[in-house]
Design a protein around this motif. Sequence first.
Motif, PDB file in Angstrom:
ATOM      1  N   GLU A 141      38.146  84.939 120.168  1.00 12.10           N
ATOM      2  CA  GLU A 141      39.042  85.382 119.098  1.00 12.10           C
ATOM      3  C   GLU A 141      38.968  86.901 118.934  1.00 12.10           C
ATOM      4  O   GLU A 141      39.995  87.589 118.834  1.00 12.10           O
ATOM      5  CB  GLU A 141      38.645  84.692 117.790  1.00 12.10           C
ATOM      6  N   LEU A 142      37.745  87.431 118.921  1.00 12.59           N
ATOM      7  CA  LEU A 142      37.568  88.875 118.782  1.00 12.59           C
ATOM      8  C   LEU A 142      38.207  89.604 119.957  1.00 12.59           C
ATOM      9  O   LEU A 142      38.918  90.595 119.775  1.00 12.59           O
ATOM     10  CB  LEU A 142      36.078  89.193 118.673  1.00 12.59           C
ATOM     11  N   TYR A 143      37.934  89.144 121.154  1.00 15.31           N
ATOM     12  CA  TYR A 143      38.472  89.798 122.355  1.00 15.31           C
ATOM     13  C   TYR A 143      39.996  89.830 122.327  1.00 15.31           C
ATOM     14  O   TYR A 143      40.612  90.880 122.570  1.00 15.31           O
ATOM     15  CB  TYR A 143      37.969  89.067 123.588  1.00 15.31           C
ATOM     16  N   ARG A 144      40.615  88.710 122.032  1.00 15.07           N
ATOM     17  CA  ARG A 144      42.080  88.670 122.054  1.00 15.07           C
ATOM     18  C   ARG A 144      42.692  89.500 120.924  1.00 15.07           C
ATOM     19  O   ARG A 144      43.722  90.159 121.113  1.00 15.07           O
ATOM     20  CB  ARG A 144      42.564  87.218 121.976  1.00 15.07           C
ATOM     21  N   ASN A 145      42.055  89.500 119.783  1.00 11.03           N
ATOM     22  CA  ASN A 145      42.596  90.254 118.645  1.00 11.03           C
ATOM     23  C   ASN A 145      42.429  91.759 118.801  1.00 11.03           C
ATOM     24  O   ASN A 145      43.279  92.535 118.346  1.00 11.03           O
ATOM     25  CB  ASN A 145      41.921  89.803 117.351  1.00 11.03           C
TER      26      ASN A 145
END
Length: 332
Positions: free
Chosen positions: A202-206
């Motif tokens: 989630e962090l990576y994509r956001n």
Amino acid sequence: MSTVNLPLSLLDLAQVGPGETVRDALAQSVELAKLADAGGYERLWYAEHHNMRAIASAAPAVLIARMGAETSRIRLGAGGVMLPNHSPLAIAEQFGTLAELYPGRIDLGLGRAPGGDQATFAALRRSPAASDAFPRDVVELQQYLRGIPTESGVVATPGAGTDVPLYILGSSLFGAQLAAYLGLPYAFASHFAPAALEQAIELYRNEFRPAQTATGLSEPYVIAAVGVIADDDPERAHDQLTITKRQRAKFLFGRGRDLTDDQLDELLDGPVGRQVDEMVRYAAVGTPEQVRRELSEFADFARADELMLAPMAYDREVWSGTARALAPAPAP
């Protein structure tokens, strides 16, 4: 024939099985590389581990050089090189050489962990503090591979201009954040450390920022690793999972003791078992059809663009049979 609708790749630790020598294990890795090449897998990676008698993948670049000569199309790479163990220049030269030998087929996954213990760090003439320089070292490595002049004026030869694709490996939020910041693909080690999978992806994509280079990513790319054991006999597959759990308990908690299966099962009945079960939380085990279904569900859950399969069976027939059964294309 695989029915998972995204690229499938393989991770090989050059595992030294019971009764095998290192030479035996490496011969098995050669056969796996041939199978993977013929079977349509996207890439085959080797992980750097040190001071582990059951794992013979301490030198990924050497393995890649050997496997490149045995294959014709599959991408080969490190999954990964533990960069704190090396200078960026040395890795640029090694993988630059591989890229010149096998153009368009070499990957370079980078990890921040040492891939060994404190004694190993000392034997490598490194310090645990080297991990703190990981982001800076990744950028320096990029410069060498792109042929961008560094402050020292040193040029990686081979290496400069090869632009070997870099991948950030991790099992925590640190790697996800770094990959997002640099606009690099991110490979999550959910095959043995799954706890932060959802949060890290989630962090990576956001937070992903498109790379400001001609060869960089314009959008995020996630590789999720998952353990697999596939056999026509589901009981046999699950027996192999039990053996895998015993071996992990012995390695992690046996303190060098020569434990019997009964003693290992006693360990697995307690807190040790819960830790080992957590490590294999995302293992797909059963018949090939069952495993393919579980992989498809896992890919959706992990929001993955590619799966990195890690065959876990200790029985060599089941180990290679797993890779053959799950191959994207029928292997001869």
